[in-house]
Structure formats: C-alpha cells, structure tokens
Enzyme design. Structure first.
Site, PDB file in Angstrom:
ATOM      1  N   LYS A  84       0.840  -1.199   0.000  1.00  0.00           N
ATOM      2  CA  LYS A  84       0.000   0.000   0.000  1.00  0.00           C
ATOM      3  C   LYS A  84       0.874   1.248   0.000  1.00  0.00           C
ATOM      4  O   LYS A  84       1.901   1.288   0.684  1.00  0.00           O
ATOM      5  CB  LYS A  84      -0.910  -0.025   1.235  1.00  0.00           C
ATOM      6  CG  LYS A  84      -2.013   1.030   1.251  1.00  0.00           C
ATOM      7  CD  LYS A  84      -2.899   0.862   2.490  1.00  0.00           C
ATOM      8  CE  LYS A  84      -4.030   1.873   2.537  1.00  0.00           C
ATOM      9  NZ  LYS A  84      -4.844   1.735   3.765  1.00  0.00           N
ATOM     10  N   SER A 159      -9.845   2.240   2.999  1.00  0.00           N
ATOM     11  CA  SER A 159      -8.969   2.987   2.107  1.00  0.00           C
ATOM     12  C   SER A 159      -8.072   2.106   1.237  1.00  0.00           C
ATOM     13  O   SER A 159      -7.590   2.540   0.207  1.00  0.00           O
ATOM     14  CB  SER A 159      -8.068   3.903   2.925  1.00  0.00           C
ATOM     15  OG  SER A 159      -7.196   3.130   3.759  1.00  0.00           O
ATOM     16  N   SER A 183      -9.857  -0.404   7.029  1.00  0.00           N
ATOM     17  CA  SER A 183      -9.297  -0.233   5.678  1.00  0.00           C
ATOM     18  C   SER A 183      -8.646  -1.472   5.086  1.00  0.00           C
ATOM     19  O   SER A 183      -8.313  -1.489   3.907  1.00  0.00           O
ATOM     20  CB  SER A 183      -8.278   0.910   5.677  1.00  0.00           C
ATOM     21  OG  SER A 183      -8.941   2.135   5.820  1.00  0.00           O
TER      22      SER A 183
END
Ligand SMILES: [Zn+2]
Lengths: 508, 509
Positions: A84, A159, A183
C-alpha cells in the site's frame, strides 16, 4: 515435483512457495507473470499507483541466484508482494494517494518493507488508496479511484482498495494493507478476499505514514487465510523503532491456519452488529457461515456490546484529532509539493505552507483536519477528545466482558456489498457508516479478520464475515477463518474468486 | 534594513520599587548532554556541519516514529531530584501543535499536564548572606527545534531577508524546561535573586553532569517573566515574557529594565500589554515582540506514538543515590576545610578553580599553596589566552602533582619563594617538572656553610663601618650586609642563615 502451472498467478501464495521450492518455476518467471497480468488488466482496475517492474525482477533474480547456490531461504522467498502506498519504500515513490507527496521518494524503508525484502519477496509496486487512508471507497485518491474487479463500476472498498484489488485481480498473490477503522477488512469483504488487522502493536508502524497513530495497524491482504498467516508471520514481531510495538513473538498464526480447527470454539455473535442496517444478503450469508461453523464443532453465544453504539462518534473525534497533528508535517519545507501563493512576490514560509496545503490536500483530508483541530481546541478538548477517550475505554470494557463468554466475536464485515462509484461521495456520513462493524476493533486494539462469506443473492456481489479476538490472540482469527474457508470452499466446489469475471479473457 | 531600537520610557529602579513589588517567573531551557537526541539515534555534537546529524525521525519524514532516549529520562529525573521535586510515577509526552519552519513535524514533543517532576525548590544565596527559596513549579522533558538562518537583509532577523536556511542538527536534542512558581517578595533584590537563581541552577546542572550549561552556546537559555504588583496589593499584574536572556548579567539587567518599564507604563495610567519581548544585549533594553494572548492554543494532547514513562520507585531511588553534593553546601564545606576567607573563596569560585584546588590538595599540597599557585601566574596567562584555567593548564600539561612538587622544593629548603616563582614560570613555559626546571636553571639555596661564611667574611671586610655599627648595638643595620651577601651569592643563600652567620662573626648573637 509440482507441475508447471499454466497461469502461475492463479496459485495461492503457499502454492507458489512450493513451486519455487521444488524448482517448478523461478521467481523471475513468477514475478514477470504478475507484471504481465498488471499490464493486461490494471488500465481497467487502476489498483497500482506505481509499478516497479525493474526492481521486482532484479529482486526475483537475486532470490533465484541464492536458491541456485543452495542458500537457506525464507519459505516465501521469491513470492512477489504489493505494498500500500502509505508505507515508506526506499527508492520507490510514496504518495499516500495525495498530491502533497507527489514525487516524494523516501530515503528509508518501513520496517515491514525491510522484512519483506529480507525474506526475498520482490515488491511489485505501490497500491492505490484513499488520500492518507481517509475513506472507504478509494474514491478519495488524488490519482483516481480503483475499480472493483467484480464490477468495474463499483468501489473496491477503502482505504486500501488498491491492495484488495491487486489480490482479487491476480496482479499479486499478497499485498500489504493498513487498517485504521476497517481499511483492510472492508475492502477484503467487498472484493471477496481475505484481510487481517493484527493486534495493535503486532506489526511495526515504523514507516507507515500515520493517519491516526493510536488506531493504525498494517496487515495482510490475500486470497486465502493461510496466505494471510504466512504474510503476517513475515511482517509481525517486535520492532525497537516503534515504541508501541509489542515485545513478544508473533502468535502461532500459520499453525492455526493450517489446523483450521473450530471444535469447541465459542463464537460470540455481537447483537449490536447484526440485523438492522445490514443488507439482507449480507446478513443471510453471515448467518449461513455461522451455521456452517456450528456444523464443524463451534458453539454460538450471543454477546452484547452496548458501547459500540458510540464507536463511530468516538472514532470520528479521535481519528481527526490525531490526523490533524500527524498531517501538520506536510508543509512544503522539506519534501513533497511546494506551491507559492498566487500574486505574492516574496511569500513568507507561512504563506507557502498555507498555499501548499490548500493545493495539496483533497476535500476529505481538509474536512478531517478541520474537525480534529476543532476537537483539540482549548475549551472543547474535554468535551470532544476527552469524552471520545472515555468511550474508547468503555468499548474496551465491552470487549473484555464479551471475551469472558466467547473465544472470538463475529459479525458481517461491512453493512453492504460494494456500492457504485460516486454513490456516497457527497454524503460523508453514509460513507463513514461503512466502517460501523470494523471500527470497534481499532478503538480497542484487538485483532480482526475478514473472510469471504459468499455472494449476496440480490446483487451477486461478495460479502464478508469478520472475526475478532482478544489482543495478542491473533491465531484464533486464523483458526476460525481457515475453518470457514475450508467449509465454504467444499460447499462451493472452489474458491469464491473463481466466480469473479475474467478481466482479460484474451490475455494470460 | 537597519533597525534602531527605541527604548520606552522607564522609571528609575528606586522610583519603581517605591510604588510596586516585582513578581518574577523564570523559565530555563537546558539542553542535555546525552550522546544522542531525545527520540532518535542522531549525534548531538555542537557546531557540526549543518544537517549532518539528522535522520528520518528528527527530520519528521513521513512514517518515522520516535523512541524515548532512556538516558534523557534519567537526566530529567536526576534534575528533578536535585531540585527537590516530586517525580511522577507515570507520565506522558504531549504534542504541542503549532506551525514553524524550523520545527520538522510542526508539533513539538513536550509534556503538558503530566510533567516528569514537579513541586520542588532551590535555595539561593544572596550577597547580604541571606537565602531566597525559589519554588519550582515543574521540570519537564521536551525536544529542541532546528535553527533558522535568515540570509540577506542586514539584521539577521527574518524581516528583510531574501531567504532562510534551516539547520536541523539541533532538532530533537533533549531539553528540560524548568519553570519557577511566581517569585514574590524579593523587592529591590529581585534582579539579584534572578541572577543568583540562574547561577545556582547552572552550578547544580554542571555538578549533575547533565548539561554543558554554556549560555553563550545556547545550551542553557532563560526567559524572564515579570509583572508588578502595587505595594500592598495581592493581585498579580499583567506580565511580559522577555525571551532569550542568555547571560547571568543580562538576567539581572533585564529584570531591572522591565521593572522600570512596567512602572512607567503603570504610573502613566496605561495597561501593561501581555506580550513576548526581545532582549537587546548591546543596549540593555527590551523591545516588543509578538503580542501573546491567552487565546494562543497549542492543542496539546497525549503523544500517541510514545508509551508512558513510568519510572519505578527503585529506579528513582537509585538515581537519587547518584546525586552529587549540592554545590552551595559543598562550597561551604570546602571553604571551611581549606580555611579560606570569604573573599578568597569567592575569587577561587569565580575563577573556576574549585575542582583543581580540590585535586591539588588531595595530591598533597597545602590549601594555601594550591590557591597561590593556581590563581597567580597561571590564571594571568589563561586570561591572556582567553581560556579558563583548567583548560589552559591541561593544554600545558601542568598538573596538581607539579604544584605538590614545587611546594616540596620550598618546604625542603631547596628553594625560597622568589626562586619557586621562577621555577613555576619555567614549568609553565614547558621546561619540565619543577625539579627539572630548578636543576636546569641551577636554582638552589646555598647550603654549603663554607661558601656562605666566605661570602659573609668578604662582605664584612668590605664594609667595616657598617660592621662597627652592628658591633656597637645597631643590629638593624644587619639588613645592609645581608643584601650584600645575597648579591654575592647570586640570591642562592638563605637570608635567615646569612643573618645568623653575620651576627655570629660580629660577636653580637
Ligand atoms: Zn535523528
């Protein structure tokens, strides 16, 4: 010897590790297969913000050479991974999905990135996310949304929609996510994948660009529970660079995932996290999943966590408060975007800071910075931040009580399946409600996993079930998750993702 | 841009004191001398190449996290204990949020409502022999900021500068902020009290070995808060905060100036503005800085990236056992041991000779001898070289053992006082040990009685008139003959011995 697979990207990470160990495939071939897959599908999915083909291939070749030299290697050596874009990666751009960090290349690696590199895992690239991890749909990325591989018109969750989507679309077998209020787990639920938020402090936060320091936790995004455990084992464990890191060995997660045993396990159904507010198909698949576990020897108890009703409110005070301070460092003085104020000949440092923050932050980030600044202001601190901390305490107490009668707690991961891109963009409250079931775990620091529970009958989209365990008892998540996964795979005759649309029928 | 600072009207100190009582509060920031910074492993060496002692943590790079320097916490606790403070059994760091270009994270990691130590005091001695007790509100841990250099413009200040350079070497250096409670009742002694407090604090921190306490290098910095209370009132007035008053003399002067300025404002019927003020060393005045309202809001909250600091009672007691003797007590003890007068002791303290004399006495010298040799020629030369005596003596390789050796040469009768002075100069000139210098220069009192008697006989023969006077009973005339004998022996005779021999020869003994 494992047979040479026709499309190695369809293997699980555990299978890839076996194929590498037996020499059925090289890491360079495996890594290239994933890069090819990305070339074929990521224009449509937009899960990556940055692909590091050269770096990944170089790392793969290095592992292949070490294997040829019969050096001792980590079990996952040569299995590629995506990270990420909120984790600092030396030499690789790290934007956190924000304009304000456009072009920033960190001079250092996050601790978990160091551990991936030391394990010999090629890093394929950096995955898309809501700006500074603020969002539940990846629509708040400054670089455009990621599309759900099950339906490109829908959100992949957030997210960490990029990390769940690279895994769901076979662009990577493994990905790193971060979970501040769901997330990792909510994107896993809406993309039919597995996501784990470890116990707070179980995985080092050093190099994780902080959203809310007391809530953030990095963890694995994968297609199977065993793969998640294998990745968890690589990245977990004490880090002297993170004061909040737990000084204890990684819980025996791989062993638990392999045993997949729920006999005698007491599953607590959280009364406050079922029924009203949950989409019927989501609830139905949840109920079926619980019934399956009971068939496999688990027992069901009902538990009540009354303070969970205030979790969302407390979360949206604590998170913005910490974020408003954590994001103050983005001021154009040392790195990242620098914008001069318009029509000012000799701007002061303060004017440059203001103009840069105005241009560099998106509306959701600004909204939360303003909320947090307000909540911490003198005269309001006790009423907002102070009260939220008390609620946090009450939620932890609720968990403690629930875990007296249950070994794990269970609920649907997200209240709905993936909604359409744009549907909730103008309604922050509706967006925030996506995390209603995942937030309590972050407030209390306990671990959670989301595992696919099926497809909702009404829309044919993936649904997820969440298990929560007491702090440092992460292995219970893997035992429950792996048992359910095995039972459902038996019932379906294969993994859920096998029914996802093929995004590139002519390719691969 | 040239700036001239226009002083505001001030009343004379005496006029001000006639109508008002000064109330002071001192905030002293001390940089700890830990090898590494408060929250990262970077070095803390003063004067290094700009931005050469930095890392992701102290640069505030995204993702970096702080880790507490245990040594810094230990120093903080020792300081608290030395200031007679309570030590918190559990406390946290807090973030002090504000934007400033030389502060990498735009928050300072500090402590807010949970300081590591609180409620202490420090007794300071005043010149009239009285003692003033300074109550300590708190001593808390925090980190220093970077340092800005404003380029262009003439004043080095930000106004008029073309651009600014920031050096982050100082960012993250551990600081202890020591805050006093309001200091009342000092009256006309207020400036002296302020100075004496900062001086006593400096001595204490030096004795603790926790800081270099070099005010000129900024490792100890002082802010002076001052307000006036009309005589007879118990209501505190509005205060000014004079920043960066960085020498003992300036502390005294700044208090004196602000007393006069506040008094002039109040006497004219106006209100004192709550503001920060800049101290100007050259002109001895303060000028208005930014106005500081109570609305200034740092949005403090507990630092979530750090775990609480919770020193056990055992740790605290173990640290208490490491505390040195209080400098004031120690000074009194040494003065009495050494038999120095108040004046002598003050000179020795001011010259920074206490430790050197202590070592020299321990090595076998007399206290009087140790004082005499270290404060004479060595001090004069060190002063010419603009160095302190200890550093200077060390650079010459001159040690307490040399003083002991020199004294022995005198007490054994080999050298007289003036010869010893010559030998000491030779030692300072690098000619070797006292014995070696005395040997090389052929310095030795005449002990050969034959040689002395011969010289006496010669002198008597050459001065028959003087000799006769002495025989006639004018014994005091012997001085003239002693002088001649000393001259004849090139100063190497012992004057007392020469006197005895002369009187013997003349039959008057
Ligand atoms: Zn550093």
């Amino acid at each position: 010897m494992t047979a040479v697979p026709t499309d190695p990207t369809r293997l699980t990470a555990a299978e890839m590790a076996d194929a590498l160990a037996t020499g059925a495939i090289s890491s360079a071939e495996l890594t290239q297969a994933h890069l090819d897959r990305t070339a074929a599908v990521d224009d449509a999915v937009h899960a990556y913000l940055h692909v590091d083909a050269d770096g990944a291939i170089a790392a793969a070749r290095a592992v292949d050479a070490r294997r040829a030299a019969r050096e001792p290697l980590h079990p996952l050596a040569g299995v590629p991974v995506a990270v990420k874009d909120v984790m600092a990666t030396k030499g690789l751009p790290t934007t956190c999905g924000s304009r304000i960090l456009e072009g920033w290349v960190p001079p250092y690696d996050a601790t978990l990135v160091t551990r991936l590199r030391e394990a010999g895992m090629p890093i394929l690239g950096k995955t898309n996310m809501d700006e500074f991890a603020m969002g539940s749909s990846t629509e708040h990325s400054a670089y455009g949304p990621t599309h759900n591989p099950w339906d490109l018109d829908r959100i992949p969750g957030g997210s960490g929609g990029g990390s769940s989507s690279v895994v769901a679309s076979y662009q990577a077998p493994l990905a790193i996510g971060t979970d501040t209020g769901g997330s990792i787990r909510q994107p896993a639920a809406v993309t039919g994948t597995v996501g784990v938020k470890p116990t707070y402090g179980g995985v080092s936060r050093y190099g994780l660009v902080a959203l809310a320091s007391s809530l953030d936790q990095a963890g694995p995004c994968t297609r199977t529970v065993l793969d998640a455990a294998l990745l968890h084992d690589v990245i977990g464990g004490h880090d002297p660079m993170d004061s909040t890191s737990i000084d204890a060995p990684v819980p025996p997660v791989v062993e638990a995932a392999r045993r997949a045993d729920v006999s005698g396990l007491r599953i607590g159904i959280v009364r406050e996290l079922t029924g009203e507010g949950f989409q019927p198909g989501v609830q139905q698949r949840f109920d079926e999943a619980v019934a399956l576990l009971v068939e496999r020897g688990a027992r069901v108890v009902e538990v009540s966590c009354p303070s969970f009703a205030y979790a969302l409110a407390a979360y949206y005070l604590i998170l913005p408060s910490e974020a408003s301070s954590n994001l103050a460092k983005f001021d154009a003085m040392r790195y990242g975007l620098r914008v001069g104020p318009p029509e000012v000949a000799h701007p002061s440092a303060e004017q440059v800071m203001a103009a840069t923050r105005d241009a560099g932050f998106g509306p959701e980030v600004k909204r939360r910075i303003i909320l947090g600044t307000y909540a911490l202001s003198s005269g309001y601190y006790d009423a907002y931040y102070g009260t939220a901390q008390k609620v946090r305490r009450l939620i932890a107490d609720d968990f403690a009580r629930a875990f007296e009668t249950a070994d794990v707690l269970a609920s649907p991961t997200a209240p709905t399946t993936a909604f359409r891109l744009g549907d909730k963009l103008d309604d922050p409250m509706a967006m925030y409600l996506n995390d209603i079931a995942t937030i309590p775990a972050n407030l209390a620091g306990v671990p959670g996993i989301s595992v696919p529970s099926g497809l909702a009958p009404e829309d044919g989209l993936p649904t997820g079930i969440q298990f929560l365990a007491p702090a440092t008892e992460d292995e219970r998540l893997y035992a429950a998750g792996a048992a359910l996964e095995a039972a459902l795979t038996d019932r379906w005759g294969g993994p859920l993702l096998a029914s996802a649309p093929d995004l590139a029928p002519q390719g691969a | 841009m040239t700036t001239t600072h226009v002083g505001e009207p001030v009343l004379s100190f005496e006029e001000a004191l006639a109508a008002y009582d000064p109330v002071m509060g001192l905030e002293v920031h001390v940089e700890l001398n830990t090898a590494t910074k408060m929250f990262c492993g970077c070095a803390t060496t003063f004067g290094a190449e700009p931005n050469s002692q930095v890392c992701p943590v102290c640069l505030g790079l995204p993702g970096a996290l702080p880790v507490v320097n245990e040594k810094g916490v230990e120093s903080a606790i020792r300081i608290g204990l030395a200031l007679n403070c309570e030590i918190a059994s559990w406390c946290r760091f807090a973030r002090k949020n504000y934007f400033y270009p030389d502060m990498p994270k735009n928050f300072q990691t500090s402590q807010y409502d949970e300081p590591i130590s609180f409620d202490g005091h420090l007794d300071v001695e005043l010149s009239d022999g009285s003692t003033y007790r300074v109550e300590i509100e708190r001593a808390h841990m925090e980190e220093d900021t970077g340092k800005s250099l404003h380029v262009g413009g003439s004043t080095g200040r930000i106004h008029g500068a073309d651009h600014s350079l920031v050096d982050y070497n100082r960012a993250g250096i551990p600081l202890i902020e020591i805050v006093t409670k309001p200091m009342l009742g000092a009256g006309e002694q207020a400036p002296e009290v302020a100075r004496a407090y900062v001086s006593a604090l400096r001595d204490l921190l030096k004795a603790l070995g926790v800081s270099d306490v070099r005010m000129e290098q900024g490792s100890m910095r002082c802010d002076v808060n001052l307000s006036l209370m009309p005589k007879g009132s118990t209501t505190l007035g509005t205060r000014s905060e004079t920043k960066n008053v960085n020498s003992l003399r300036s502390v005294e002067r700044a208090v004196r100036y602000e007393v006069g300025r506040h008094a002039a404002v109040l006497a004219s019927g106006r209100r004192v503005v709550q503001e920060t003020r800049h101290w100007h060393e050259d002109t001895g005045i303060t000028t208005s800085g930014r106005e500081k309202s109570d609305a200034e809001d740092y949005r403090y909250f507990p630092e979530p990236d750090l775990v609480p600091v919770a020193p056990s009672r055992e740790t605290v007691e173990a640290l208490r056992a490491t505390l040195p003797e209080n400098p004031a007590t120690r000074r009194k003890r040494l003065q009495s041991d050494w038999g120095y007068s108040d004046l002598e002791m003050r000179d020795v303290v001011n010259a920074g000779l206490v430790e050197l004399i202590e070592e020299t006495v321990a090595a076998g010298a007399t206290p009087a001898g140790a004082r005499k040799w270290w404060s004479g020629e060595v001090a004069r030369r060190a002063n010419t070289e603009a160095q302190d005596v200890v550093t200077y003596a060390a650079s010459l390789g001159v040690t307490p053992a040399h003083v002991v050796e020199l004294e022995e040469l005198v007490t054994s009768g080999r050298l007289n006082d003036s010869m010893a002075r010559q030998v000491w100069e030779g030692v300072l000139d690098g000619e070797g040990s006292p014995t070696a210098v005395a040997d090389a220069r052929g310095l030795q009192l005449v002990r050969d009685d034959g040689a002395l008697e011969a010289a006496v006989d010669e002198v008597i023969a050459a001065n028959p008139d003087v000799a006769q006077k002495i025989r006639d009973g004018k014994v005091q005339a012997v001085g003239a003959l002693i002088g001649q004998v000393m001259k004849a022996t090139k100063g190497q005779a012992d004057a007392g011995q020469a006197r005895t021999v002369i009187l013997e020869r003349l039959g008057v003994s």
